[in-house]
Design an enzyme around this catalytic site. Sequence first.
Site, PDB file in Angstrom:
ATOM      1  N   HIS A  92     -29.346  -4.243  14.757  1.00 21.46           N
ATOM      2  CA  HIS A  92     -30.744  -4.682  14.881  1.00 21.46           C
ATOM      3  C   HIS A  92     -30.801  -6.203  14.743  1.00 21.46           C
ATOM      4  O   HIS A  92     -30.055  -6.789  13.964  1.00 21.46           O
ATOM      5  CB  HIS A  92     -31.612  -4.008  13.818  1.00 21.46           C
ATOM      6  CG  HIS A  92     -33.068  -4.208  14.085  1.00 21.46           C
ATOM      7  ND1 HIS A  92     -33.706  -5.375  13.758  1.00 21.46           N
ATOM      8  CD2 HIS A  92     -33.983  -3.422  14.683  1.00 21.46           C
ATOM      9  CE1 HIS A  92     -34.976  -5.283  14.159  1.00 21.46           C
ATOM     10  NE2 HIS A  92     -35.172  -4.105  14.714  1.00 21.46           N
ATOM     11  N   GLU A 164     -34.102  -4.768  22.921  1.00 28.78           N
ATOM     12  CA  GLU A 164     -35.192  -5.350  22.141  1.00 28.78           C
ATOM     13  C   GLU A 164     -35.111  -6.874  22.224  1.00 28.78           C
ATOM     14  O   GLU A 164     -34.332  -7.496  21.479  1.00 28.78           O
ATOM     15  CB  GLU A 164     -35.063  -4.951  20.668  1.00 28.78           C
ATOM     16  CG  GLU A 164     -35.158  -3.479  20.411  1.00 28.78           C
ATOM     17  CD  GLU A 164     -35.589  -3.188  18.973  1.00 28.78           C
ATOM     18  OE1 GLU A 164     -36.655  -2.594  18.798  1.00 28.78           O
ATOM     19  OE2 GLU A 164     -34.881  -3.592  18.039  1.00 28.78           O
TER      20      GLU A 164
HETATM   21  P1  PGA Z   1     -41.810  -3.737  16.305  1.00 31.55           P
HETATM   22  O1  PGA Z   1     -40.282  -3.574  15.887  1.00 31.55           O
HETATM   23  O2  PGA Z   1     -42.213  -2.474  17.014  1.00 31.55           O
HETATM   24  O3  PGA Z   1     -42.539  -3.922  15.007  1.00 31.55           O
HETATM   25  O4  PGA Z   1     -41.911  -4.935  17.179  1.00 31.55           O
HETATM   26  C1  PGA Z   1     -39.342  -2.996  16.746  1.00 31.55           C
HETATM   27  C2  PGA Z   1     -37.992  -3.094  16.105  1.00 31.55           C
HETATM   28  O5  PGA Z   1     -37.691  -4.121  15.475  1.00 31.55           O
HETATM   29  O6  PGA Z   1     -37.186  -2.167  16.190  1.00 31.55           O
END
Ligand code: PGA
Length: 257
Positions: A92, A164
């Site tokens: 992450h 992401e």
């Molecule tokens: P968010 O986070 O939906 O709060 O933007 C997503 C993540 O970090 O996995």
Amino acid sequence: MVIANWKTYVGAAESVRAARSLRALLQDVAGKAADIVLCPSFPSLAAVAGVLAGSRLLLGAQDVHHEVGGPYTGDVPVTHLRGIVRYVIVGHSERRRLHGETDALVAQKVSRAVAAGIHPIICVGETAEERAAGKTIARVAEQVRAVLPALSSLALGAAVFAYEPVWAISAGPRKPAPQPAPHEAAELIGLIRKLAAGRAGAASATRLRVVYGGSVAPDTACAFVSEPGVDGYLVGSASTKPAGFTAIVREVLRCRS
Ligand code: PGA
């Protein structure tokens, strides 16, 4: 597939309450129309596992240590997660940024998870600076290439990648960040699948699930999964309230039906 990443937003007692609510709210679709994974923080895992037992909702951890065990105070190895979780988030951006996790370390975590029979949810994505410098594709490709050797064809078919963009991750509940255009996210997701196919063959790459993450909320939940190849979401802050998370799951199913 819709994954709830509760980060540090949801404490132990609230995790149990939220898991109970979600079990009831999503029992008609969990494991049938959608794979739904809840990722509470470590202290809540065992209690939430108890709540989810006998349901088709799945449990995941938010991280795992890169070594199997030993003198690593405060860390949690795969041996402590085995038998409790089906999935584990690795790489992450908050771990990469705040804990200095490198691509090589993330690859080691993927190996550990796979060896323990836990499916990794591998997060990749470019920072705002990398995007501004035109390095999005290069950076995402680099992150994906780093972990592919840790995945056999079989493991790849059971793994999940989450694209992401770091700049799209919300700063907290009701603090969404800007999002990429859905077609841009779909292009990166296509790249991830292409790289996977190059390594493990088209069949495994077809089974591989690739989701989008970054400020997903009920009102944006249709946009990304309407793009080809986008298999669902990794949801942070909007997953912390059962009603909001349920609304996202329902919206995904409505848009895909
Ligand atoms: P968010 O986070 O939906 O709060 O933007 C997503 C993540 O970090 O996995």
